[in-house]
Structures are given as C-alpha cells and as structure tokens.
Design an enzyme around this catalytic site. Structure first.
Site, PDB file in Angstrom:
ATOM      1  N   THR A 514       0.846  -1.188   0.000  1.00 42.46           N
ATOM      2  CA  THR A 514       0.000   0.000   0.000  1.00 42.46           C
ATOM      3  C   THR A 514       0.883   1.239   0.000  1.00 42.46           C
ATOM      4  O   THR A 514       1.716   1.425   0.889  1.00 42.46           O
ATOM      5  CB  THR A 514      -0.956   0.016   1.215  1.00 42.46           C
ATOM      6  N   HIS A 571       1.702 -12.007  13.762  1.00 45.25           N
ATOM      7  CA  HIS A 571       2.728 -12.534  14.663  1.00 45.25           C
ATOM      8  C   HIS A 571       2.567 -14.036  14.895  1.00 45.25           C
ATOM      9  O   HIS A 571       3.481 -14.697  15.404  1.00 45.25           O
ATOM     10  CB  HIS A 571       2.666 -11.786  15.998  1.00 45.25           C
TER      11      HIS A 571
END
Length: 601
Positions: A514, A571
């Site tokens: 992005t 994560h």
C-alpha cells in the site's frame, strides 16, 4: 385519448416525492422520454421523463406539493382536454392560483374527474377501474407482459454468489446494443458494468437500484418493444368521446371553485410574514420559519451550501413556508449585491495582507447517505482481519537518493521505450519481491495447523479510488522485470480509477503493498488483509538532512531523499526478527540502487 402519468418508484423505502419544478406547462407538447418535471426525495433530486407523447392537458400536482408513489401527476393527451381546461382555468396562471385550494382537498376531486377514462359504471366501479388501468399502464411501461430475452446476473468471480445493482445505465423504453453497458453491479470484490447480451429495447427492470440479486437471477427483459406498446395504450383505448363528455361537465364546476377561493387563501399567506415590525422578531421568525417549513430538498441544501447561504435566514415562498430554489437564488443575488461595495474596497486591504484561502465545503457536510456496499465490505473484512490475527508493525528508514537520480536520468527514455511511467513504486515492488523470495514466511498462509508457502509472488496493489479502496493483483510478479512491473502498475492502477477492473483482477494476492505516501503520509500501520500474513507500506519521499559517509569514510551532513518502509504482519506466523530481516534486505537493496541494468543505463 388521454393518459395519466403517475409518480414512479423512486428507490427502495421511498414512498413519496416533492414536485420541485414542472418543465412543461398546460398546452405544451412532450415526446416520449423527454423530461417532464423535477422531483425531489429525501435521497435524490431527479427528472421524471414522460412515458408517452402528446399535449399536457392538466397538471394535477403543483410545484412544492408532495405526491405519493403511484399518485396521478399530469394528464397527457391529444390536446382536446387542454382546450376545455384552458377555457375554465385561463391557462397556467389559473392553475397556479388553484394550488391552495387543491391543497385543501381539490386533488381528490380532480383525481375522480380524470381517472375514469375506461368505464362509466357506478361510483364504486369508478374507484376500482382507475386502479386497474394504472396497474395495466404500469406493467405495460415496464414491459412486464412483453416478450423478450432475460438478462441475468452473470458469474462475477470465484465464490461470489450475489451482487448489488448500484445504477441502471438504461431505463425502460430505451434501446441498447449488444455489449453496451446496461447496469452497474457491486460485489464484495469489485464494482463492474454488466453489458447487454442482446440488442433491443429495455422492456422491464426486475431488480431496482440498491437491491441485491443472486448470480443467475433475472435483472431485466430486453426485446423488440413491440409487445409492450399495446399494453401502454390499453387504459386510454375505450371510447374517447365518452371520456371527453365525462370530463368536461365534471371539470367545469371544480375548476371554477378554486378560482373564487384562491385569492382568499393566498392573502393570509402573503400578509403573515409582514406582521412583525421590529428587526429582532423578524430574525426570530426567519429562523423558526426555516425550521417549521419541514423538509428542505437536497438540491436546495447543496445550492445553499455551495454559495455559503444560511438557510435559517432564508424566507421560503413555497407552500407552508417551504424554501425553494428560487428563494436561495434570491438570497445568493442579495449576498452578491452586499459584497460588491466591500469588494471595491478590498484591493487596498489585499495589498497589505494576503487573503485567507477559501475553504471548500463538501456538499455532504451535515447530510446522511446510505453506506455503499464497498464500504460495508471493507469494514467487515478489516474487522475480521484484526480479530483473527495478532498484528503489529515494524518500520525502517531508507535513503532512496540513488534511485531518485536513476529515475530522473531514465524516466523519459523509459516511457518512450516501454510505454509506461517510471515511478518509484516499481523499484520498491521489485525489492519487496526479492525479499519475499528470500524470506518466504512473509509470502505464506496459515491453513488450520499447516503453513502454506506460496510458489509465486502475487502482489496486491492497494488503490485509492472515488468509490473506496480496491486491491488489484499483479499475478506472478516474481517473473517480471522492472519494465513489466511498471506496465502492470500503470494498467491496473488506471483501470481501478476508471472502474474497469474485472473480478479476476482482484483475486489471488499472496502479499500486499500500500503506497500510503502517495497521499503525503510519512508512515502508517496498515491492516493485514486475511488470509495473507503481511502488508508493506511505503511512506512519502522527503528531502532532509542526513548523516552520510564520504569517499574517505568521514561522516558528513547532506540533503538526501528519505522515506519510511513499514511492515504489518501476523505474529502467529512472522516473528519480529523475520520482519526486521525482510525490511533490512529491502533497505540495503534500495540504498545500493543497482538497477542500471534494468533501465538500460
């Protein structure tokens, strides 16, 4: 032979509209599909086209009056009815005088006069016949009974089962060619145009705007239009002479009564605002008048907002004190007249101090609108992603001075040779792709208790459009060179802006980039789009002082082109060390700037 035009359906949940302006008067001729009047609802201001050709014989709902969906608006015929009406009314002026009386109940009387065009039965029979006739006319106009070919909702991509009709590009009665865009459809993956599979006339629209339709369901009927024509004429077919005989004696007494009463009804309305003499009560009345006038149309509100006119200070001339476009226009002209003397004295003051920038006030300020489907989908996907992952963001600062110099040297020749603009994004994307090949944890997916490492790098490219965020995908980006990436970025970005993407363009991403910096942002914390495990953000490039080493190894301060790269990741799959190694690889690759071979330098 006359026909009554009714208030059409104006959108989901809209039950009535306000006639804001008649574009034709009594005695005027009108063609099929020619704009006949303007109507305002709580959602839109729009023009209503005439479903038939002929002469305006009688207007049943005056300007600033409300009419429910299906209510009679106007009578259109061959002109004979207008002559009779004209002799009693003295033309359009007499109709304007009738408005107060019609507001008190004349509408009901006029409806009973005009509607029985096909029968001469008892009053009970008359009340039933107009309903049947209007129902037939409606079905005829929409082509409900006409024969044609069904246009169905096509398959719009893998796993897409339905779409929302956002806009019809053709209306009932209009012609359409093969492959000509017929309507716009929105899904949870793409906004796209649906072309017509056949040529012909739109006979019927089955799914209205803002309604959902499953794949394979019928959207519209397209055919020759020949079958629909007789239907539209059926209500007016029986005994035109009997109809005229019925109308003329019935109309005469009803038209005369309003003429006698109208001045009496008008007088209090004109005198009431003049009653307060002191300035303070007048100001209070103006505010309360604006509030008590009720609904202000979106068109009037937008017009006032753009001109900076406070609606609470505008006195409405419409029925019940309603504020009309003419009232706002008068306020605008008065405002300009007051500003003229000040403008003449302004040059001297302007020379002394710069003028403050003009604030562009959005027309959406202080309004409400239905949430578009694309915003609902984006919101749902982002919430699901945040709730289903353990997300965090890591960032590094990168010196892209060498790339900036390479780009400045090569961009003109590159554009002529490759047919694509050489922006910074292809360099950033190539470095990211190389990093994904080296650290495949970022190019993977969690599938229950398995980890799937993808065999190709399909890069989603987040694009900001007027409709909202879309993410077209560059498939097999790891097989492309710098020029190939630049061409794909230009092609997909252009089609995203012009709403020309197809469902396949938006599926299959394994990693997303992005470019938040294109809007001027230094850095961001983007949300990872599931089922991907990483998204890279690129900040804006700014020139600022930085410490660099010269050829002798001494530290110096120089002006450099600097930017931030920020990586959000899941994560559960990616550790902080993995993220740091990926970003450090990109930093080193970009700061070295070894892209001369890719640029032919």
């Amino acid at each position: 032979m006359s026909e009554t035009v009714k208030m059409p359906a104006l959108g989901e949940s809209v039950t009535e509209g306000t006639v804001t302006r008649w574009l034709k008067g009594v005695g005027d001729t009108v063609e099929v599909d020619e704009p006949l009047l303007e109507v305002s609802t709580d959602k839109v201001d729009t023009e209503i086209p005439s479903p038939v050709a002929g002469t305006i014989e009688k207007i049943l709902v005056e300007e600033d009056e409300d009419a429910e969906v299906g209510a009679d608006l106007v009578v259109i015929g061959d002109g004979s009815g207008a002559e009779g009406s004209g002799s009693d009314d003295s033309g359009a002026e007499a109709q304007a005088e009738q408005a107060p009386a019609e507001e008190q109940g004349e509408d009901l009387a006029s409806d009973e006069t005009v509607a029985p065009s096909t029968d001469e039965e008892t009053p009970a029979g008359e009340s039933e016949k107009p309903a049947d006739a209007s129902g037939d006319a409606g079905s005829g106009a929409s082509g409900g009974a006409a024969e044609g070919e069904e246009v169905t909702m096509p398959a719009l991509g893998e796993s897409v089962t339905e779409g929302t009709v956002t806009r019809w590009l053709k209306a009932v009665g209009e012609t359409v060619e093969v492959d000509e865009p017929l309507l716009e459809v929105s899904t949870d993956k793409v906004d796209t145009e649906i072309p017509s599979p056949v040529a012909g006339t739109v006979l019927e629209i089955r799914v209205q705007e803002d309604e959902d339709a499953e794949v394979g369901s019928v959207l519209a009927i397209v055919g020759s239009g020949a079958a629909a024509a007789p239907k539209a004429e059926e209500p007016a077919a029986p005994a035109p002479e009997e109809k005229k005989a019925e109308e003329k004696p019935a109309e005469a007494p009803k038209e005369e009564a309003p003429k006698q009463e109208a001045p009496k009804a008008e007088a209090p309305k004109q005198e009431a605002p003049a009653a307060p003499a002191a300035p303070a009560p007048q100001a209070a009345d103006a505010v309360s008048g604006a509030e008590s006038s009720g609904y202000v149309t979106p068109l009037v509100r937008k017009m006032a907002a753009e001109a900076g006119v406070d609606l609470s200070s505008v006195k409405g001339s419409g029925l019940g004190g309603r504020i009309r476009k003419q009232d706002v226009q008068q306020a605008i002209e008065a405002q300009k007249a007051q500003a003229a003397p000040a403008a003449a004295a302004a040059p001297a003051a302007a020379a002394a101090a710069p003028a403050a920038p003009k604030v562009e006030v959005s027309s959406k300020r202080g309004t409400e609108e239905k949430m578009p489907r694309i915003r609902k989908v984006i919101g749902q996907r982002m919430m699901e992603s945040l709730h289903g992952m353990a997300q965090l963001t890591t960032a590094v600062e990168v010196d892209v001075t060498r790339i900036a110099k390479l780009r400045a040297r090569a961009k003109d020749e590159f554009a002529a040779r490759e047919g694509a603009k050489l922006t910074f994004l292809p360099f950033l994307m190539m470095a990211a792709i190389e990093g994904l090949k080296t650290y495949p944890q970022l190019n993977s997916t969690i599938d229950d208790d398995k980890i799937v490492y993808h065999g190709s790098e399909n890069i989603g490219m987040a694009a900001d459009t007027e409709r909202g965020l879309v993410v077209p995908v560059i498939k097999n980006a790891g097989d492309l060179n710098l020029a190939g990436l630049a061409r794909q970025i230009g092609d997909l970005g252009g089609r995203a802006k012009s709403n020309k993407l197809v469902p396949d363009d938006l599926s299959g991403a394994t990693f997303t980039i992005t470019n938040t910096g294109s809007g001027g942002a230094l850095w961001d914390t983007p949300i990872v789009p599931a089922p991907q495990v990483g998204i890279l953000g690129t900040g804006t490039i700014t020139k600022r002082p930085a410490v660099v080493q010269n050829a002798e190894g001494d530290d110096t301060i120089a002006i450099r082109s600097m930017m931030y790269l920020f990586l959000s990741y899941d994560h559960r799959m990616v550790d902080g060390g993995d993220a740091a190694r990926f970003l450090t690889y990109m930093k080193k690759r970009l700061e070295e700037g070894a892209f001369e071979g890719e640029l032919g330098l």
